[in-house]
Design an enzyme around this catalytic site. Structure first.
Site, short mmCIF file in Angstrom:
data_model
loop_
_atom_site.label_atom_id
_atom_site.label_comp_id
_atom_site.label_asym_id
_atom_site.label_seq_id
_atom_site.Cartn_x
_atom_site.Cartn_y
_atom_site.Cartn_z
N ASN A 89 -1.20 -3.01 0.99
CA ASN A 89 -1.70 -2.10 -0.04
C ASN A 89 -1.95 -0.69 0.48
O ASN A 89 -1.89 0.26 -0.30
CB ASN A 89 -2.99 -2.67 -0.62
CG ASN A 89 -3.75 -1.66 -1.44
OD1 ASN A 89 -3.40 -1.37 -2.59
ND2 ASN A 89 -4.80 -1.08 -0.86
N SER A 141 5.10 1.57 -5.68
CA SER A 141 4.69 2.59 -6.66
C SER A 141 5.82 2.81 -7.63
O SER A 141 7.00 2.67 -7.28
CB SER A 141 4.36 3.90 -5.94
OG SER A 141 4.15 4.95 -6.88
N TYR A 154 7.01 10.47 -0.24
CA TYR A 154 6.27 9.27 -0.66
C TYR A 154 7.16 8.37 -1.51
O TYR A 154 7.21 7.15 -1.31
CB TYR A 154 5.04 9.72 -1.45
CG TYR A 154 4.19 8.62 -2.03
CD1 TYR A 154 3.25 7.96 -1.24
CD2 TYR A 154 4.29 8.27 -3.37
CE1 TYR A 154 2.44 6.96 -1.78
CE2 TYR A 154 3.49 7.29 -3.91
CZ TYR A 154 2.57 6.63 -3.12
OH TYR A 154 1.77 5.65 -3.65
N ALA A 156 10.38 8.22 -1.48
CA ALA A 156 11.39 7.63 -0.60
C ALA A 156 10.84 6.42 0.13
O ALA A 156 11.51 5.38 0.25
CB ALA A 156 11.88 8.67 0.40
N LYS A 158 8.27 4.48 -0.80
CA LYS A 158 7.97 3.40 -1.73
C LYS A 158 9.26 2.76 -2.26
O LYS A 158 9.32 1.55 -2.50
CB LYS A 158 7.10 3.90 -2.88
CG LYS A 158 5.70 4.30 -2.45
CD LYS A 158 4.93 3.14 -1.83
CE LYS A 158 3.46 3.47 -1.63
NZ LYS A 158 2.70 2.32 -1.09
#
Length: 253
Positions: A89, A141, A154, A156, A158
């Site tokens: 997470n 995400s 970010y 990329a 996820k």
């Protein structure tokens, strides 16, 4: 949910936000929850809340971008009990247009959002294979599914985590290890507040609410149900899937 009582679960980024709520829900379902977070105060508070509700847990201060620290922490956990469930997470971002960013920022984002989960998988999965099975739920995400302005690196990471989840799900399906990805939409967390404060909190928040069909941001409590379901016996034939929890913001497959 069926089959969670007595299971041993690791949740990274469990010191606040979505990770804290996931950890609390697992404890309520009867699981023993191991909390990993770089924030010692936050993870201690999560543990306090679990124990106050009569649950079982243990907290470790772990920097998931440090591979050796991850390996040592997982080894300590496995010396006590095998790991049945891993929830990756932990995450972080700083919103900016890609052309306005630099390599140092890219590295921090990639280390936390991609290398950290890779280290966790590499440390935990061998034990799951040896023990005949396990579940991994990766918190990706919707930015990794459809992109998000100001979050190129970010997104990329996820998106990479989604593809990684599908690939390893294929590789380990016959070993009894199931991996799935959950993709939050915009969520009212401390991280969201930090990102929004840098770029005009009220404007971003109100714009997102207008775009979301359910007309609100997600709350951290909107995610534990799907995560615990994917870890439960009720999801025994589900692997390699990507599930969006976004209030309808992204509806296409």
């Amino acid at each position: 949910m069926r089959g969670l009582t007595g299971k041993h679960v690791i949740v990274t980024g469990s010191g606040s936000g979505i990770g804290r709520e996931i950890s609390l829900r697992f404890a309520q379902e009867g699981a023993v929850v191991t909390l990993f977070d770089i924030n010692g105060d936050g993870v201690s508070e999560t543990l306090r809340r679990i124990e106050a509700e009569g649950g079982q847990g243990i907290a470790y201060v772990v920097d998931i971008t440090d591979r050796e620290a991850v390996n040592q922490a997982v080894q300590k956990v496995e010396e006590r009990n095998p790991v049945d469930v891993l929830v990756n997470n932990a995450g972080w971002d700083k919103m900016a247009n890609f052309l306005d960013t630099d390599v140092d920022l890219w590295k921090k984002i990639i280390d936390i959002n991609l290398y950290g989960p890779l280290y966790m998988h590499h440390a935990v999965l061998p034990g799951m294979v040896k023990n005949g099975g396990g579940r991994v739920i990766n918190i990706s995400s919707d930015a990794g599914r459809v992109g998000s302005s100001g979050e190129a690196v970010y997104s990329a990471c996820k998106g990479g985590l989604i593809s990684f989840t599908k690939t390893v799900a294929r590789e380990l399906a016959r070993k009894g290890v199931q991996l799935n990805a959950v993709c939050p939409g915009p969520t009212d967390t401390p991280l969201f507040a930090e990102i929004a404060s840098d770029t005009g909190s009220e404007k971003i928040t109100e714009g997102l609410k207008r775009a979301i069909p359910m007309k609100r941001l997600a709350n951290p409590s909107d995610f534990p149900g799907i995560v615990c379901f994917l870890a439960s016996d009720d999801a025994g034939f589900i692997t390699g899937q990507t599930i969006s929890v976004s209030g309808g913001l992204t509806m296409h497959g």
